[in-house]
Design an enzyme around this catalytic site. Structure first.
Site, PDB file in Angstrom:
ATOM      1  N   GLY A 130       2.402   3.472   6.622  1.00 39.75           N
ATOM      2  CA  GLY A 130       1.151   2.466   6.358  1.00 39.75           C
ATOM      3  C   GLY A 130       0.395   2.262   5.090  1.00 39.75           C
ATOM      4  CG  PHE A 141      -1.219   9.291   2.559  1.00 39.07           C
ATOM      5  CD1 PHE A 141      -1.864  10.294   3.396  1.00 39.07           C
ATOM      6  CD2 PHE A 141      -1.815   9.046   1.272  1.00 39.07           C
ATOM      7  CE1 PHE A 141      -2.923  11.121   3.038  1.00 39.07           C
ATOM      8  CE2 PHE A 141      -2.755   9.931   0.998  1.00 39.07           C
ATOM      9  CZ  PHE A 141      -3.422  10.738   1.689  1.00 39.07           C
ATOM     10  NE  ARG A 179      16.046  -2.566  -4.730  1.00 41.50           N
ATOM     11  CZ  ARG A 179      17.304  -2.199  -5.095  1.00 41.50           C
ATOM     12  NH1 ARG A 179      18.033  -2.358  -3.762  1.00 41.50           N
ATOM     13  NH2 ARG A 179      17.911  -1.954  -5.906  1.00 41.50           N
ATOM     14  CE1 TYR A 200       1.426   1.057  -9.510  1.00 40.58           C
ATOM     15  CE2 TYR A 200      -0.907   1.285 -10.141  1.00 40.58           C
ATOM     16  CZ  TYR A 200      -0.058   1.175  -9.243  1.00 40.58           C
ATOM     17  OH  TYR A 200      -0.401   1.509  -7.867  1.00 40.58           O
TER      18      TYR A 200
END
Length: 617
Positions: free
Chosen positions: A188, A257, A267, A528
């Site tokens: 999730g 998680f 990927r 990022y």
């Protein structure tokens, strides 16, 4: 004749003969409706319920719980940093709704024939409102904001919990027979809108939760492979492998998680990919259930030259072709030595040049990540009382500044965090080589403790968005990959674009836009970004945010960046897919979809653009 002995400890089959191991029956728990996830995790935010940033009675921000190095600590500088950077104020609060009333949760669409088939199968299922809502979303800003302010218009109608590959075959068969939609659900943690239900879908939607498929079926010590069910969570996988002396080394930011099946479906990439590789490098074999039947190769070998690799139809398919049920991964012995480090650079440009040279010489440690000055300042704001996390980081930098560096501007310097793994001799040799290269670009060692704190901070950063939302700050991350010669331009231009677009849309406070280089390759790097702003005065903060983020994505593509490095496409980036892979490429993907799933049973509508000819997709 030699007898073959199988050792089974803690649910793991140790077997050097894979063919024999596949035939071993695995013990299962009696089927019950699993609620452990909802008991441990937040329903409308990131991570564990007991772990969060809060403003305490003394007006300081602290991190609760006992799970992390930061837990139980006060951060006296963080509140002022939020005020100074984004105008956040304790006088302006935007609390989330305590819960969503039953009247707001859409009633389930029912397909009686499918439900009857499930009853006969003995597979656990439910249409409980909370179970359905918990699996209706991932973790984009829009999804979390919706949970805090209201409810989704469309959520899954039924949740099913298979416990094996054969259970998945039955569920897909029932869905095909009764024209029911399946959306696979792993951990999730999606940040691409992949779990959202299409609003105009009139058929029954089933969330197939893989959490009960969490066993390591066998470990092949001779060939260093492990055969694992798709629903196992990353940190559980590593703990259980470590008990036998092995690891995969795959360590995404979400490893606490996210699930193995999700890694393959998107990927994924991990922080230690320099040694262990990305998921495509680790994967030896995959089994998936599709509407056409089960897809798998006939053998588990390191490489084949038999046309295009069918594994790549499944890797990155994002739940559009079937359910990944079992995966064989490469494993390695747990490294003998693990050592952290850090390097301080006068500014971002020589830091990038240093990472480029380390990549060129192919001596990168397991992890090397370069944060820009804004992230360094943020790290300073996380200085804790009682000497934890970043409490000594700024002080040590100042000491270097006063005694050795002289001329480094604290408002420009940047820091790279390092993690070395291997034998003691390998780590020592690699350290020497990396620090020698860094010195040629003006970099100085910043200390092992600082490197460890910076690395561990990765696992708590995601919790910050929740406290930001409490005080009118919206935030999100996005990523790309780009060639080395475009890294600096892309970072600068994307940040500039974010600032311009926010100003044009009436955002009252300057946005926070920062980046880091997180993974390096021969030909380029992953970048990022974090982006946040104070939305006081805006009536539609999520819409504005999405518009600005779309502009940032356009800027990335204009600067030669990729659509995604590891987050995937989902729904929020699919409109750019054709530009990324060409009309012919999209046509190839669509042809595979139409053959494998002609009735669009796996109808999440991820990946493929909506404006293509087939209305089914």
């Amino acid at each position: 004749m030699h007898a073959h002995v199988t050792q089974r400890v803690c649910g793991v089959t140790l077997n050097p003969c894979a063919e024999t191991a596949r035939k071993i029956n695995v013990e299962r728990e009696p089927p019950t409706i699993p609620r452990r996830r909802q008991e441990l995790l937040k329903w409308n935010g990131w991570g564990y319920k007991d772990s969060k940033f809060v403003v305490n009675k003394n007006g300081l921000i602290e991190f609760t719980g006992e799970r992390y190095q930061l837990s139980g600590k006060n951060m006296p500088l963080l509140r002022d940093w939020m005020q100074r950077t984004m105008g956040a104020s304790l006088d302006h609060r935007s609390p989330a709704q305590a819960e969503i009333s039953a009247s707001k949760i859409p009633p389930p669409v029912k397909n009686d024939a499918f439900i009857d088939a499930m009853k006969r199968s003995g597979i656990t299922y439910t249409d409980d409102q909370r179970d359905r809502l918990f699996r209706a979303h991932g973790h984009t800003l829009s999804e979390i904001f919706t949970l805090r302010e209201g409810c989704f218009e469309r959520i899954p109608d039924l949740v099913v919990w298979p416990t094996s590959h054969s259970d998945c075959e039955k569920i897909v068969k029932f869905a095909c027979q009764n024209n029911v939609v399946i959306i696979p659900f792993g951990g999730g943690t999606s940040v691409s809108g992949a779990l959202l239900c299409p609003l105009d879908e009139e058929r029954m939607i089933v969330s197939l939760d893989t959490s009960q498929m969490n066993k390591i079926l066998w470990i092949d010590e001779k060939n260093l492979t492990a055969h694992i069910e798709c629903g196992i969570i990353g940190q559980d996988l590593e703990v259980r492998l470590a008990e036998k002396g092995y690891c995969t080394g795959h360590e995404p930011d979400s490893m606490e998680f996210s699930s193995l099946g999700g890694w393959v479906a998107t990927r994924a990439s991990g922080m230690k990919k320099n040694i262990y590789g990305n998921i495509e490098d680790l994967l030896v074999h995959v089994k998936a259930v599709t509407p056409r039947g089960t897809m798998e190769k006939s053998c588990q070998v390191p490489r084949m030259s038999v046309g295009p690799d069918v594994h790549h139809f499944i890797m990155g398919s994002e739940g559009t072709l079937g359910i990944i049920t079992e995966v064989t991964l490469k494993i390695r012995p747990v490294p003998e030595c693990q050592k952290y480090g850090s390097i301080v650079f006068p500014d971002f440009e020589p830091g990038v040049a240093c990472l480029r040279e380390i990549a060129r010489q192919r001596c990168a440690p397991a992890s090397i990540r370069l944060m820009d000055n804004d992230q360094f300042q943020f790290g300073a704001a996380l200085k804790c009382e009682e000497g934890s996390m970043f409490s000594n980081f700024v002080d040590s930098i100042k000491k270097l500044y006063v005694t050795k560096i002289k001329g480094f501007d604290p408002m420009k310097l940047c820091v790279a965090t390092l993690l070395f793994e291997g034998t003691k001799e390998e780590v020592a040799a690699q350290e020497k080589r990396v620090y020698n290269i860094a010195s040629k670009f003006g970099g100085l060692p910043g200390g092992e403790d600082n490197g460890k704190r910076g690395y561990m901070l990765t696992f708590v950063i995601a919790y910050l968005r929740d406290v930001g939302l409490e005080y009118y700050v919206v935030a999100e991350s996005f990523e790309t990959s780009v060639a080395w010669d475009r890294v600096l331009d892309l970072c600068r231009n994307v940040k500039d674009r974010i600032h311009r677009e926010c100003k044009e849309r009436g955002v009252q406070f300057p946005p926070y836009a920062t980046c880091r280089v997180t993974q390096t390759y021969d030909a380029g790097a992953c970048i990022y970004f974090y982006f946040a702003y104070n939305y006081r005065g805006l009536s539609n903060p999520v819409h504005v945010y999405e518009e600005v983020e779309n502009c940032a994505r356009e800027e990335i593509l204009a600067n030669g960046g990729s659509l995604s490095h590891h987050h995937g496409v989902g729904k929020i980036r699919r409109k750019w897919l054709q530009r990324m892979v060409s009309p012919v490429g999209v046509g190839m993907l669509r042809s595979v979809k139409e053959y494998i799933d002609p009735d669009n049973i796996f109808g999440s509508r991820n990946l493929l653009p909506d404006n293509e000819p087939s209305s089914k997709l």
